[in-house]
Write a protein that holds these residues in place. Structure first.
Motif, PDB file in Angstrom:
ATOM      1  N   LYS A 294       0.831  -1.207   0.000  1.00 21.58           N
ATOM      2  CA  LYS A 294       0.000   0.000   0.000  1.00 21.58           C
ATOM      3  C   LYS A 294       0.868   1.261   0.000  1.00 21.58           C
ATOM      4  O   LYS A 294       0.610   2.218  -0.717  1.00 21.58           O
ATOM      5  CB  LYS A 294      -0.930  -0.007   1.227  1.00 21.58           C
ATOM      6  N   TYR A 295       1.933   1.207   0.786  1.00 16.13           N
ATOM      7  CA  TYR A 295       2.826   2.366   0.872  1.00 16.13           C
ATOM      8  C   TYR A 295       3.441   2.676  -0.500  1.00 16.13           C
ATOM      9  O   TYR A 295       3.480   3.829  -0.940  1.00 16.13           O
ATOM     10  CB  TYR A 295       3.923   2.104   1.907  1.00 16.13           C
ATOM     11  N   GLU A 296       3.905   1.626  -1.192  1.00 11.54           N
ATOM     12  CA  GLU A 296       4.542   1.818  -2.500  1.00 11.54           C
ATOM     13  C   GLU A 296       3.548   2.367  -3.526  1.00 11.54           C
ATOM     14  O   GLU A 296       3.883   3.250  -4.322  1.00 11.54           O
ATOM     15  CB  GLU A 296       5.104   0.496  -3.021  1.00 11.54           C
ATOM     16  N   VAL A 297       2.339   1.810  -3.506  1.00 14.33           N
ATOM     17  CA  VAL A 297       1.318   2.260  -4.456  1.00 14.33           C
ATOM     18  C   VAL A 297       1.008   3.741  -4.222  1.00 14.33           C
ATOM     19  O   VAL A 297       0.930   4.538  -5.171  1.00 14.33           O
ATOM     20  CB  VAL A 297       0.036   1.392  -4.331  1.00 14.33           C
ATOM     21  N   ASP A 298       0.865   4.121  -2.957  1.00 17.09           N
ATOM     22  CA  ASP A 298       0.558   5.516  -2.627  1.00 17.09           C
ATOM     23  C   ASP A 298       1.714   6.448  -3.020  1.00 17.09           C
ATOM     24  O   ASP A 298       1.493   7.544  -3.536  1.00 17.09           O
ATOM     25  CB  ASP A 298       0.263   5.672  -1.125  1.00 17.09           C
ATOM     26  N   TYR A 302       1.800   9.558  -5.736  1.00 18.26           N
ATOM     27  CA  TYR A 302       2.339  10.888  -5.454  1.00 18.26           C
ATOM     28  C   TYR A 302       3.362  11.282  -6.532  1.00 18.26           C
ATOM     29  O   TYR A 302       3.351  12.403  -7.051  1.00 18.26           O
ATOM     30  CB  TYR A 302       2.970  10.919  -4.062  1.00 18.26           C
ATOM     31  N   MET A 303       4.225  10.324  -6.880  1.00 15.42           N
ATOM     32  CA  MET A 303       5.245  10.631  -7.881  1.00 15.42           C
ATOM     33  C   MET A 303       4.587  10.963  -9.225  1.00 15.42           C
ATOM     34  O   MET A 303       4.968  11.925  -9.895  1.00 15.42           O
ATOM     35  CB  MET A 303       6.229   9.479  -8.063  1.00 15.42           C
ATOM     36  N   ILE A 304       3.602  10.157  -9.612  1.00 13.84           N
ATOM     37  CA  ILE A 304       2.926  10.390 -10.898  1.00 13.84           C
ATOM     38  C   ILE A 304       2.225  11.754 -10.882  1.00 13.84           C
ATOM     39  O   ILE A 304       2.265  12.482 -11.873  1.00 13.84           O
ATOM     40  CB  ILE A 304       1.914   9.255 -11.192  1.00 13.84           C
ATOM     41  N   LYS A 318       1.987   4.906 -16.033  1.00 14.89           N
ATOM     42  CA  LYS A 318       1.310   5.753 -15.041  1.00 14.89           C
ATOM     43  C   LYS A 318       0.324   5.025 -14.147  1.00 14.89           C
ATOM     44  O   LYS A 318       0.284   5.233 -12.936  1.00 14.89           O
ATOM     45  CB  LYS A 318       0.503   6.814 -15.789  1.00 14.89           C
ATOM     46  N   ASP A 319      -0.511   4.190 -14.753  1.00 12.34           N
ATOM     47  CA  ASP A 319      -1.677   3.680 -14.021  1.00 12.34           C
ATOM     48  C   ASP A 319      -1.456   2.324 -13.367  1.00 12.34           C
ATOM     49  O   ASP A 319      -2.382   1.755 -12.799  1.00 12.34           O
ATOM     50  CB  ASP A 319      -2.872   3.591 -14.981  1.00 12.34           C
ATOM     51  N   ILE A 320      -0.266   1.781 -13.480  1.00 13.31           N
ATOM     52  CA  ILE A 320      -0.047   0.446 -12.922  1.00 13.31           C
ATOM     53  C   ILE A 320       0.284   0.575 -11.430  1.00 13.31           C
ATOM     54  O   ILE A 320       1.212   1.290 -11.051  1.00 13.31           O
ATOM     55  CB  ILE A 320       1.047  -0.292 -13.720  1.00 13.31           C
ATOM     56  N   PRO A 321      -0.543  -0.075 -10.585  1.00 13.53           N
ATOM     57  CA  PRO A 321      -0.434   0.157  -9.140  1.00 13.53           C
ATOM     58  C   PRO A 321       0.714  -0.607  -8.462  1.00 13.53           C
ATOM     59  O   PRO A 321       0.529  -1.700  -7.943  1.00 13.53           O
ATOM     60  CB  PRO A 321      -1.782  -0.330  -8.607  1.00 13.53           C
ATOM     61  N   ASN A 322       1.894  -0.047  -8.502  1.00 11.11           N
ATOM     62  CA  ASN A 322       3.023  -0.587  -7.719  1.00 11.11           C
ATOM     63  C   ASN A 322       4.083   0.485  -7.642  1.00 11.11           C
ATOM     64  O   ASN A 322       3.779   1.664  -7.838  1.00 11.11           O
ATOM     65  CB  ASN A 322       3.564  -1.873  -8.345  1.00 11.11           C
ATOM     66  N   GLY A 323       5.308   0.115  -7.351  1.00  9.39           N
ATOM     67  CA  GLY A 323       6.339   1.130  -7.114  1.00  9.39           C
ATOM     68  C   GLY A 323       7.300   1.352  -8.270  1.00  9.39           C
ATOM     69  O   GLY A 323       8.392   1.879  -8.069  1.00  9.39           O
ATOM     70  N   ILE A 324       6.915   0.954  -9.487  1.00  7.80           N
ATOM     71  CA  ILE A 324       7.837   1.077 -10.624  1.00  7.80           C
ATOM     72  C   ILE A 324       7.383   2.200 -11.559  1.00  7.80           C
ATOM     73  O   ILE A 324       6.227   2.224 -11.976  1.00  7.80           O
ATOM     74  CB  ILE A 324       7.929  -0.252 -11.409  1.00  7.80           C
ATOM     75  N   ILE A 325       8.293   3.136 -11.847  1.00 10.56           N
ATOM     76  CA  ILE A 325       7.971   4.232 -12.761  1.00 10.56           C
ATOM     77  C   ILE A 325       9.001   4.203 -13.884  1.00 10.56           C
ATOM     78  O   ILE A 325      10.193   4.390 -13.655  1.00 10.56           O
ATOM     79  CB  ILE A 325       8.003   5.613 -12.054  1.00 10.56           C
ATOM     80  N   THR A 326       8.520   3.944 -15.110  1.00  9.52           N
ATOM     81  CA  THR A 326       9.402   3.853 -16.259  1.00  9.52           C
ATOM     82  C   THR A 326       9.179   5.099 -17.114  1.00  9.52           C
ATOM     83  O   THR A 326       8.036   5.415 -17.444  1.00  9.52           O
ATOM     84  CB  THR A 326       9.087   2.576 -17.058  1.00  9.52           C
ATOM     85  N   TYR A 373      10.789   1.435  -2.739  1.00 13.04           N
ATOM     86  CA  TYR A 373      10.549   0.447  -1.690  1.00 13.04           C
ATOM     87  C   TYR A 373      10.036   1.196  -0.466  1.00 13.04           C
ATOM     88  O   TYR A 373       9.992   2.436  -0.457  1.00 13.04           O
ATOM     89  CB  TYR A 373      11.820  -0.354  -1.383  1.00 13.04           C
ATOM     90  N   PHE A 374       9.683   0.470   0.557  1.00  7.68           N
ATOM     91  CA  PHE A 374       8.988   1.101   1.688  1.00  7.68           C
ATOM     92  C   PHE A 374       9.811   2.182   2.386  1.00  7.68           C
ATOM     93  O   PHE A 374       9.274   3.047   3.048  1.00  7.68           O
ATOM     94  CB  PHE A 374       8.533   0.038   2.696  1.00  7.68           C
TER      95      PHE A 374
END
Lengths: 398, 147
Positions: A294-298, A302-304, A318-326, A373-374
């Motif tokens: 949950k923390y990573e998704v949130d 915020y980053m997006i 953009k819309d993929i719910p996890n902690g990876i931003i490409t 990561y967290f």
């Protein structure tokens, strides 16, 4: 929560955003490894004296912990390897190398990591089976419908990442596995990017084989896990033979191997690594995997919210719910972006991220990847976004 | 070298590289330089006759440092004898590795005189020179185990 006390690197001023590649290690993991080398350094499988018995117990305890962590039915279904790469090679070559027949089909996708796709290439050649690619949607995701379309009567195995390492999309593996089993198809899952970030339950998923690495989840490098259902692990032919895995052999070449898990763990295990891994699991359990996710998704949201306001940045997921931003910066080669960020103490990864055939679909060969990561914070995100909010990145990279 | 001059030379050669684009002519010696540690991937063509480097071409996908370095190298070594080229390459490598060198030999390549401050970019600056060294070594029949 502030993690600087547990992760000393975080106090050095570095902004570490390459957690898909490897995560930082908390002091409890490092101390545990140090304790083994300092106070009870002995080999495993030598229960003749107390020190060695302690090593065996620690390894066995870790195996139990891993089994519990991913909800395996039995700890003997947990095989320690050197990492997800070795796990996948053992599964693919040791099991499917003997299971597949001429003309059988292997289903995978073009978004997979080299450590999954290259062993399949090898086995396809040696068994004369064929690799077929499941269609990716325009947003590069996989759906059950696409899997169904790709399946034929010859399909014997489906193999893909649960979460990919470039785009970070989450595949509907529960549904895929269910449908596969209804059609007598086995499923091999690369979980290197999912086990560290969310709760995985192999029994609920009913997955046949699954692989992940300790170092991507706070543990040491050189330790990985191969999970397999008992019935398949029993049939898996060891790729490497030697000490610790045999029960008997004589000069006439009569050989008997031990049962799993020992059968698949030849030689001296990575004792310090496995023992350190145990503390990594304790650490994640204390945080709770649901909270980590949950923390990573949130934090990604915020980053997006900030990054998508920058006109010079293209985001691919953009819309993929996890902690990876490409992402890429318009007009600047990915490597120059990374060199620029490096000057500011920000660590991101660039390249094809070991998924070299994805560029055939993505349309760009190289991207920048920030992976959270967290222990990452809004301040880390601000630092990255503020750095990218610059029209002279190329000039400033020099 | 002044920091702004340094950056403007690199940018100029990155944005308007000299000798970019391959001829695919069989009289050229071809070599691919695919960096093991980063994502630079460049193809080079060298036309060498009677010990003279008559032409250098390159193309591919690479960062600002490798691309500009390839452009500057192609300009610097074109028309030189292999002997002169080897001397230039040696001095260039010395500059990158913070050893004594003769800057009068290096022309615009002097713009990398502080690349050592970004250690992970040294290999980018060296990539094209590794390429021509390989070619020269092969021409001279020296077995090169480095690649």
């Amino acid at each position: 929560m502030n993690f600087n006390k547990d992760f000393k690197i975080l106090s050095s001023g570095i902004t570490y955003l390459d957690n898909c590649a490897t995560t930082l290690k908390p002091s409890v993991v490092i101390d545990e490894i140090n304790d083994y080398y300092t106070n009870y350094c002995a080999n495993a499988h030598r229960g003749d004296y107390d020190l060695s018995r302690k090593v065996d117990e620690k390894i066995s305890e870790t195996r139990e912990k891993v089994a519990y962590f991913i909800n395996a039915k039995d700890s003997k279904e947990i095989i320690f390897t050197s990492g997800a790469t070795e796990s996948l090679n053992i599964i693919i070559k040791g099991f499917f190398g003997n299971y597949l027949k001429d003309g059988d089909e292997i289903l995978t996708t073009k978004a997979e990591h080299a450590s999954l796709i290259l062993p399949w290439f090898e086995v396809a050649k040696t068994t004369n089976s064929k690799i077929k690619y499941i269609d990716l949607n325009p947003d590069l995701t996989v759906t059950l419908d696409n899997v169904k379309k790709a399946i034929s009567k010859k399909t014997k195995v489906i193999s893909l990442a649960h979460i990919t390492n470039v785009i970070g999309d989450v595949r509907p593996i529960k549904e895929i596995i269910k449908y596969a089993h209804e059609n007598n198809i086995l499923v091999v899952i690369d979980a290197a990017q999912s086990v560290p970030h969310e709760k995985i339950d192999v029994t609920f998923l009913d997955v046949d084989f699954l692989a992940f690495s300790a170092h991507k989840m706070l543990g040491p490098t050189g330790v990985g896990v191969l999970y397999g259902k008992t019935k398949y692990l029993n049939d898996l032919k060891p790729l490497i033979t030697g000490g610790g895995m045999n029960a008997f052999f004589d000069s006439l070449m009569n050989v008997e191997y031990k049962d799993i898990p020992e059968k698949l763990e030849p030689g001296t295990p990575n004792v310090s690594g496995i023992i350190g891994f145990s503390k990594a699991i304790d650490y994640l359990n204390a945080l709770g995997m649901e909270n980590v996710h949950k923390y990573e998704v949130d934090l990604k949201k915020y980053m997006i919210s900030r990054l998508s306001k920058l006109k010079n940045v293209v985001i691919y997921n953009k819309d993929i719910p996890n902690g990876i931003i490409t992402f890429n910066v318009n007009g600047v080669f990915a490597q120059d972006v990374a060199a620029y960020l490096n000057k500011k103490g920000i660590c991101v990864r660039v390249g094809s991220h070991c998924a070299k055939i994805l560029s055939e679909v993505l349309g760009v060969k190289n991207t920048c990847r920030a992976s959270l990561y967290f222990y990452n914070t809004k301040e880390d995100v601000d630092k990255l976004v503020d750095a990218l909010d610059n029209d002279n990145i190329l000039y400033d990279s020099l | 070298m002044d920091v702004n001059l340094r950056k403007s030379i690199i940018l100029e050669h990155y944005q308007n590289p000299l000798n970019k684009g391959l001829t695919n002519d069989d009289s050229y010696i071809k070599i691919n330089m695919n960096s093991k540690t980063c994502i630079d991937n460049l193809d080079f063509e060298f036309k060498i006759n009677h010990g003279i480097i008559e032409d250098i071409k390159f193309d591919g996908e690479a960062c600002a440092i490798s691309t500009s370095s390839s452009s500057i190298m192609s300009d610097l070594l074109k028309g030189k004898s292999i002997k002169q080229a080897k001397q230039i390459i040696k001095n260039y490598e010395n500059m990158i590795n913070e050893l004594p060198y003769d800057k009068d030999l290096l022309g615009e390549a002097n713009c990398y005189d502080e690349i050592y401050k970004q250690p992970n970019r040294k290999k980018c600056a060296l990539l094209p020179y590794e390429g021509i060294k390989d070619v020269i070594d092969k021409l001279e029949g020296v077995k090169n185990d480095k690649k």
